[in-house]
Scaffold this motif. Sequence first.
Motif, PDB file in Angstrom:
ATOM      1  N   PHE A 151       0.844  -1.197   0.000  1.00  0.00           N
ATOM      2  CA  PHE A 151       0.000   0.000   0.000  1.00  0.00           C
ATOM      3  C   PHE A 151       0.874   1.239   0.000  1.00  0.00           C
ATOM      4  CE2 PHE A 151      -2.740  -3.252   1.765  1.00  0.00           C
ATOM      5  CZ  PHE A 151      -3.960  -2.985   1.163  1.00  0.00           C
ATOM      6  N   GLY A 152       0.348   2.320  -0.569  1.00  0.00           N
ATOM      7  CA  GLY A 152       1.074   3.580  -0.583  1.00  0.00           C
ATOM      8  C   GLY A 152       2.365   3.476  -1.359  1.00  0.00           C
ATOM      9  N   LYS A 153       3.402   4.099  -0.837  1.00  0.00           N
ATOM     10  CA  LYS A 153       4.681   4.164  -1.547  1.00  0.00           C
ATOM     11  C   LYS A 153       5.651   3.046  -1.174  1.00  0.00           C
ATOM     12  CE  LYS A 153       4.276   9.067  -2.279  1.00  0.00           C
ATOM     13  NZ  LYS A 153       4.859  10.383  -2.212  1.00  0.00           N
ATOM     14  N   GLU A 154       5.239   2.148  -0.282  1.00  0.00           N
ATOM     15  CA  GLU A 154       6.130   1.048   0.089  1.00  0.00           C
ATOM     16  C   GLU A 154       6.386   0.163  -1.124  1.00  0.00           C
ATOM     17  OE1 GLU A 154       6.649  -2.125   3.718  1.00  0.00           O
ATOM     18  OE2 GLU A 154       4.613  -1.629   3.100  1.00  0.00           O
ATOM     19  N   LEU A 155       7.645  -0.163  -1.378  1.00  0.00           N
ATOM     20  CA  LEU A 155       8.008  -1.010  -2.506  1.00  0.00           C
ATOM     21  C   LEU A 155       7.529  -2.441  -2.257  1.00  0.00           C
ATOM     22  CD1 LEU A 155      11.640   0.284  -3.145  1.00  0.00           C
ATOM     23  CD2 LEU A 155       9.551   0.842  -4.428  1.00  0.00           C
ATOM     24  N   PRO A 156       7.067  -3.118  -3.304  1.00  0.00           N
ATOM     25  CA  PRO A 156       6.532  -4.474  -3.118  1.00  0.00           C
ATOM     26  C   PRO A 156       7.486  -5.441  -2.427  1.00  0.00           C
ATOM     27  CG  PRO A 156       5.973  -3.678  -5.294  1.00  0.00           C
ATOM     28  CD  PRO A 156       6.906  -2.667  -4.687  1.00  0.00           C
ATOM     29  N   HIS A 157       8.759  -5.480  -2.846  1.00  0.00           N
ATOM     30  CA  HIS A 157       9.681  -6.434  -2.217  1.00  0.00           C
ATOM     31  C   HIS A 157       9.930  -6.092  -0.752  1.00  0.00           C
ATOM     32  CE1 HIS A 157      12.546  -3.298  -3.481  1.00  0.00           C
ATOM     33  NE2 HIS A 157      13.327  -3.748  -2.518  1.00  0.00           N
ATOM     34  N   GLU A 158       9.907  -4.804  -0.407  1.00  0.00           N
ATOM     35  CA  GLU A 158      10.058  -4.407   0.995  1.00  0.00           C
ATOM     36  C   GLU A 158       8.830  -4.822   1.803  1.00  0.00           C
ATOM     37  OE1 GLU A 158      10.863  -0.222   0.897  1.00  0.00           O
ATOM     38  OE2 GLU A 158      12.922  -0.523   0.200  1.00  0.00           O
ATOM     39  N   ALA A 159       7.646  -4.654   1.214  1.00  0.00           N
ATOM     40  CA  ALA A 159       6.413  -5.037   1.900  1.00  0.00           C
ATOM     41  C   ALA A 159       6.363  -6.542   2.133  1.00  0.00           C
ATOM     42  CB  ALA A 159       5.194  -4.585   1.099  1.00  0.00           C
TER      43      ALA A 159
END
Length: 133
Positions: A66-74
Amino acid sequence: MFGIVLKHGKEKSVLRRHPWIFSGAIQKAPSYSNGDLLPVFSASGEHLATAYFHTENSIAGRIVSFGKELPHEAITRKLQESLAVRRQLVTTDAYRLINAEGDGLPGQGSKHPPGLLRFSGRTLGPHPDDQSH
């Protein structure tokens, strides 16, 4: 803007952090392959999330971040959180490591029987070349 654009008002569920995007909520979509990660925008152009999409499901998108969080970080964060919870609560050597939407990883699951880790991707997102799902 390149990505999925939702119909006016359909961003409400994403803003409430619902992990699914239904096909009827999509106003505009680029050409994509099943399993592609795409940014999701409101009708006014606000970046809301990143999700992987499937052209033939009523649940067209499953949100990874969600938002600006990068997919791999999430995904990394959610896996770490899931493992931390299991380490606190589980008193056996067999348990469900990932519980799909319950752990913020829609369409994914993992069981950990003794001495084995079994991953179950129930959508084309994690396995775009696997047509068995």
